[in-house]
Scaffold this motif. Structure first.
Motif, PDB file in Angstrom:
ATOM      1  N   LYS A  14       0.861  -1.190   0.000  1.00 49.08           N
ATOM      2  CA  LYS A  14       0.000   0.000   0.000  1.00 49.08           C
ATOM      3  C   LYS A  14       0.887   1.226   0.000  1.00 49.08           C
ATOM      4  O   LYS A  14       2.039   1.169   0.441  1.00 49.08           O
ATOM      5  CB  LYS A  14      -0.836   0.054   1.292  1.00 49.08           C
ATOM      6  CG  LYS A  14      -1.833  -1.047   1.441  1.00 49.08           C
ATOM      7  CD  LYS A  14      -2.503  -0.911   2.796  1.00 49.08           C
ATOM      8  CE  LYS A  14      -3.575  -1.987   2.931  1.00 49.08           C
ATOM      9  NZ  LYS A  14      -4.322  -1.852   4.152  1.00 49.08           N
ATOM     10  N   ARG A  60      -2.894  -1.652  -8.335  1.00 48.96           N
ATOM     11  CA  ARG A  60      -3.961  -2.122  -7.437  1.00 48.96           C
ATOM     12  C   ARG A  60      -4.904  -0.983  -7.058  1.00 48.96           C
ATOM     13  O   ARG A  60      -6.120  -1.157  -6.983  1.00 48.96           O
ATOM     14  CB  ARG A  60      -3.338  -2.717  -6.159  1.00 48.96           C
ATOM     15  CG  ARG A  60      -3.138  -4.209  -6.234  1.00 48.96           C
ATOM     16  CD  ARG A  60      -2.874  -4.781  -4.847  1.00 48.96           C
ATOM     17  NE  ARG A  60      -1.705  -4.159  -4.260  1.00 48.96           N
ATOM     18  CZ  ARG A  60      -0.464  -4.568  -4.478  1.00 48.96           C
ATOM     19  NH1 ARG A  60      -0.237  -5.617  -5.244  1.00 48.96           N
ATOM     20  NH2 ARG A  60       0.553  -3.949  -3.944  1.00 48.96           N
ATOM     21  N   CYS A  64      -8.455  -2.095  -7.939  1.00 49.16           N
ATOM     22  CA  CYS A  64      -9.118  -2.811  -6.841  1.00 49.16           C
ATOM     23  C   CYS A  64     -10.633  -2.711  -7.018  1.00 49.16           C
ATOM     24  O   CYS A  64     -11.154  -1.672  -7.407  1.00 49.16           O
ATOM     25  CB  CYS A  64      -8.710  -2.204  -5.488  1.00 49.16           C
ATOM     26  SG  CYS A  64      -9.623  -2.908  -4.092  1.00 49.16           S
ATOM     27  N   GLU A  65     -11.314  -3.809  -6.710  1.00 50.83           N
ATOM     28  CA  GLU A  65     -12.763  -3.826  -6.893  1.00 50.83           C
ATOM     29  C   GLU A  65     -13.466  -2.775  -6.041  1.00 50.83           C
ATOM     30  O   GLU A  65     -14.559  -2.328  -6.360  1.00 50.83           O
ATOM     31  CB  GLU A  65     -13.313  -5.226  -6.571  1.00 50.83           C
ATOM     32  CG  GLU A  65     -13.067  -6.179  -7.730  1.00 50.83           C
ATOM     33  CD  GLU A  65     -13.292  -7.644  -7.376  1.00 50.83           C
ATOM     34  OE1 GLU A  65     -13.951  -7.912  -6.343  1.00 50.83           O
ATOM     35  OE2 GLU A  65     -12.808  -8.503  -8.140  1.00 50.83           O
ATOM     36  N   THR A  66     -12.817  -2.379  -4.938  1.00 47.86           N
ATOM     37  CA  THR A  66     -13.424  -1.346  -4.087  1.00 47.86           C
ATOM     38  C   THR A  66     -13.029   0.055  -4.534  1.00 47.86           C
ATOM     39  O   THR A  66     -13.413   1.034  -3.908  1.00 47.86           O
ATOM     40  CB  THR A  66     -12.983  -1.507  -2.623  1.00 47.86           C
ATOM     41  OG1 THR A  66     -11.590  -1.163  -2.547  1.00 47.86           O
ATOM     42  CG2 THR A  66     -13.188  -2.910  -2.109  1.00 47.86           C
ATOM     43  N   PRO A  72      -6.189   0.099  -1.409  1.00 49.36           N
ATOM     44  CA  PRO A  72      -6.772  -1.098  -2.025  1.00 49.36           C
ATOM     45  C   PRO A  72      -6.948  -2.215  -0.990  1.00 49.36           C
ATOM     46  O   PRO A  72      -6.167  -2.324  -0.049  1.00 49.36           O
ATOM     47  CB  PRO A  72      -5.757  -1.488  -3.093  1.00 49.36           C
ATOM     48  CG  PRO A  72      -4.496  -0.782  -2.737  1.00 49.36           C
ATOM     49  CD  PRO A  72      -4.877   0.445  -1.979  1.00 49.36           C
ATOM     50  N   CYS A  73      -7.981  -3.044  -1.209  1.00 45.84           N
ATOM     51  CA  CYS A  73      -8.355  -4.017  -0.172  1.00 45.84           C
ATOM     52  C   CYS A  73      -7.320  -5.127  -0.007  1.00 45.84           C
ATOM     53  O   CYS A  73      -7.128  -5.642   1.079  1.00 45.84           O
ATOM     54  CB  CYS A  73      -9.719  -4.600  -0.494  1.00 45.84           C
ATOM     55  SG  CYS A  73      -9.698  -5.764  -1.891  1.00 45.84           S
ATOM     56  N   GLY A  74      -6.661  -5.491  -1.096  1.00 51.36           N
ATOM     57  CA  GLY A  74      -5.644  -6.544  -0.997  1.00 51.36           C
ATOM     58  C   GLY A  74      -6.234  -7.937  -1.027  1.00 51.36           C
ATOM     59  O   GLY A  74      -5.496  -8.926  -1.077  1.00 51.36           O
ATOM     60  N   CYS A  76      -9.496  -8.714  -2.854  1.00 50.92           N
ATOM     61  CA  CYS A  76     -10.344  -9.013  -4.006  1.00 50.92           C
ATOM     62  C   CYS A  76      -9.512  -9.755  -5.062  1.00 50.92           C
ATOM     63  O   CYS A  76      -8.280  -9.772  -4.989  1.00 50.92           O
ATOM     64  CB  CYS A  76     -10.952  -7.732  -4.587  1.00 50.92           C
ATOM     65  SG  CYS A  76      -9.762  -6.672  -5.409  1.00 50.92           S
ATOM     66  N   CYS A  79      -6.857  -7.530  -6.817  1.00 47.11           N
ATOM     67  CA  CYS A  79      -5.715  -7.219  -5.940  1.00 47.11           C
ATOM     68  C   CYS A  79      -4.786  -8.425  -5.852  1.00 47.11           C
ATOM     69  O   CYS A  79      -3.565  -8.294  -5.959  1.00 47.11           O
ATOM     70  CB  CYS A  79      -6.207  -6.856  -4.532  1.00 47.11           C
ATOM     71  SG  CYS A  79      -6.659  -5.120  -4.348  1.00 47.11           S
TER      72      CYS A  79
END
Ligand SMILES: [Zn+2]
Length: 529
Positions: A14, A60, A64-66, A72-74, A76, A79
């Motif tokens: 991140k 990412r 990232c899907e979010t 980023p969520c890490g 999904c 990610c």
């Protein structure tokens, strides 16, 4: 085998985990927050400072899907795919091996297709400076009018090789080398997590050799751990890294105080015999001299010392034995030697010569003394040469025999100035030579030792000094390089010239050389003898 190298295992995932590149993180984060993402980035900086890592994080962040999100969520699928390096929409290309125009065209064709699952199609091109000129040209048009949702991230260690046309189409970021403190902190964190016992001294040494590169420092740490297991002591760090410990440096400084050339050379030979890296040793001595200087000039030097391996009490005691300007002269001599050692097949000899020079440093003289001396020198020259001609290489005819060979000090000063202007690295060779002018057409440089003579005799050096002498004298002069018969003894090469106090009663030759030396003191800036 579940062993994973530290650099990979501890790669930041991140922006918040990136170390030392806050300026870049902030700009990128703002761009994401404001939804103003450039379609082309150029990351430049030395190796191992986080360029490719940042590129992957950015991939990412964007995909990232979010997201797009700076955090980023890490977890999904995108990610995870990007982290594992198998996301079809995030391509990492090695510029060094895909540097031709054909590869660039393939890439451009590929760029046109929509993404398969990700939001952005991202091309990370590492070592982008390796692309050929035609490959860069092929890329230009795509960079000018990129398809929507395509992002290029270029990374390079050699910004200077990137064409201006590419630079002007990218958002450029310069990555800074990491400080020793930043690297040490990260290594400490890794060791804490991995249950490795190591003291701060060891970590500082590793960081120093990492020289700004987190990746290099981490792989050195891996080597040290592989050597000594989970309990690492300073000795094994020094053994693996080939560095010389504090005790040796203290001893070296002690010998320097005693002005014992042969003892100093013995220390160097011990270092070599132990298989230690001479280049690192030179750097360590420089650092030690710096520390001595800090102790000398500061009332609270603790915060200024950049190596925890130093014993402050010993430093304080030793610092009293040096003048501040002597320490600076020594530092200059070694920094010159350090550069020369990189470009020679005989680094040990270069280092030894530099060390002998260390023993010859003296404190600067007061400027009033110098002015008085130069006035004195001028009147002495007048007395040798009643009507001074314009700068020429030899004195007028019929002088006393000993002065017949002597050389016009003014011309010599000009030669030295010209040499130090053109080739500062060459200048110190001339410290060890006596200029003689047997006649108008010839100048002889008589060197005190055969090593220096051999160094100057190389074709390139020889031509250089001949050119300088000619340009200063303004006419054809034959330059002869020889060994100084008077000084050709081992003692002359390895011991500082011990000046006796009987200044007045010497012969004519001695007076002349002192005149030159006094003049050099002023014009050359550094008193070396
Ligand atoms: Zn995600």
């Amino acid at each position: 085998m579940d062993f994973q190298v530290s650099a990979r295992k501890w790669r930041p995932q991140k922006f918040s985990e990136l170390i030392g590149q806050e300026h870049i993180v902030r700009t990128l984060s703002n761009a994401i927050a404001m939804d103003r993402v450039s379609h082309a980035f150029l990351f430049s900086g030395t190796r191992g400072v986080g360029k490719t890592t940042t590129a992957r994080i950015l991939a990412r962040v964007l995909n990232c899907e979010t997201g797009p999100t700076v955090d980023p969520c890490g977890t999904c699928s995108l990610c995870r795919e990007i982290t594992a390096g198998n996301c079809i929409d995030v391509q990492e290309i090695d510029g060094a091996s895909n540097n031709g125009v054909a590869e660039a065209r393939d890439l451009i064709d590929n760029v046109q297709y929509a993404t398969s699952s990700a939001r952005y199609k991202i091309y990370i091109i590492d070592e982008v400076h390796m692309l050929s000129k035609s490959a860069f040209n092929a890329l230009l048009k795509t960079l000018e009018e990129p398809p929507p949702r395509v992002v290029f991230i270029f990374a390079t260690t050699e910004l200077i090789k990137i064409p201006e046309t590419i630079l002007s189409r990218c958002q450029c970021f310069e990555f800074k080398p990491l400080s020793n403190a930043q690297i040490t902190k990260q290594l400490a964190l890794i060791c804490g997590q991995e249950k490795i016992q190591i003291d701060e001294k060891g970590l500082v040494e590793i960081s120093k050799i990492g020289a700004g590169s987190m990746r290099d420092a981490q792989s050195l740490l891996d080597q040290v751990i592989a050597y000594s297991g989970k309990k690492v002591d300073t000795d094994s760090v020094e053994a693996v890294l080939g560095i010389v410990g504090g005790t040796t440096l203290e001893l070296f400084a002690q010998r320097l105080i005693q002005r014992e050339p042969s003892e100093l050379i013995t220390v160097v030979q011990d270092v070599v015999n132990q298989g230690k890296d001479l280049h690192l040793f030179c750097q360590s001595v420089m650092e030690y001299l710096r520390n001595l200087l800090m102790v000398k000039v500061s009332s609270s030097p603790e915060t200024l010392l950049n190596a925890q391996t130093c014993n402050l009490e010993i430093l304080k005691k030793q610092a009293k034995e040096f003048h501040a300007d002597e320490l600076q002269q020594m530092f200059t001599i070694l920094s010159r030697a350090e550069m020369e050692m990189k470009n020679t097949s005989l680094p040990q000899m270069v280092f030894e010569m530099a060390i002998l020079k260390l023993t010859e440093t003296r404190p600067f003289k007061k400027i009033d003394d110098l002015i008085r001396k130069i006035n004195q020198a001028e009147s002495n020259v007048q007395s040798i040469r009643p009507s001074p001609p314009p700068p020429s290489l030899s004195p007028p005819s019929s002088p006393p025999r000993s002065a017949a060979d002597s050389f016009d000090p003014a011309a010599w000063i000009k030669i030295r100035q010209e040499v130090s202007r053109q080739r500062p690295d060459f200048d110190h060779y001339l410290d060890k030579c006596q200029p003689l002018a047997p006649n108008e057409k010839e100048i002889q440089l008589a060197f005190a030792d055969s090593f220096t003579l051999e160094m100057v005799k190389t074709l390139e050096n020889r031509k250089f000094i001949e050119d300088v002498v000619r340009s200063v004298s303004g006419h054809e002069v034959r330059v002869t390089l020889k060994l100084d018969a008077a000084a050709d003894s081992p003692a002359a090469a390895s011991e500082p010239k011990k000046k006796t106090t009987n200044d007045g009663g010497e012969n004519r030759q001695k007076t002349e050389s002192e005149i030159i030396q006094d003049a050099l003191d002023i014009f050359g800036g550094i008193v070396v003898k």
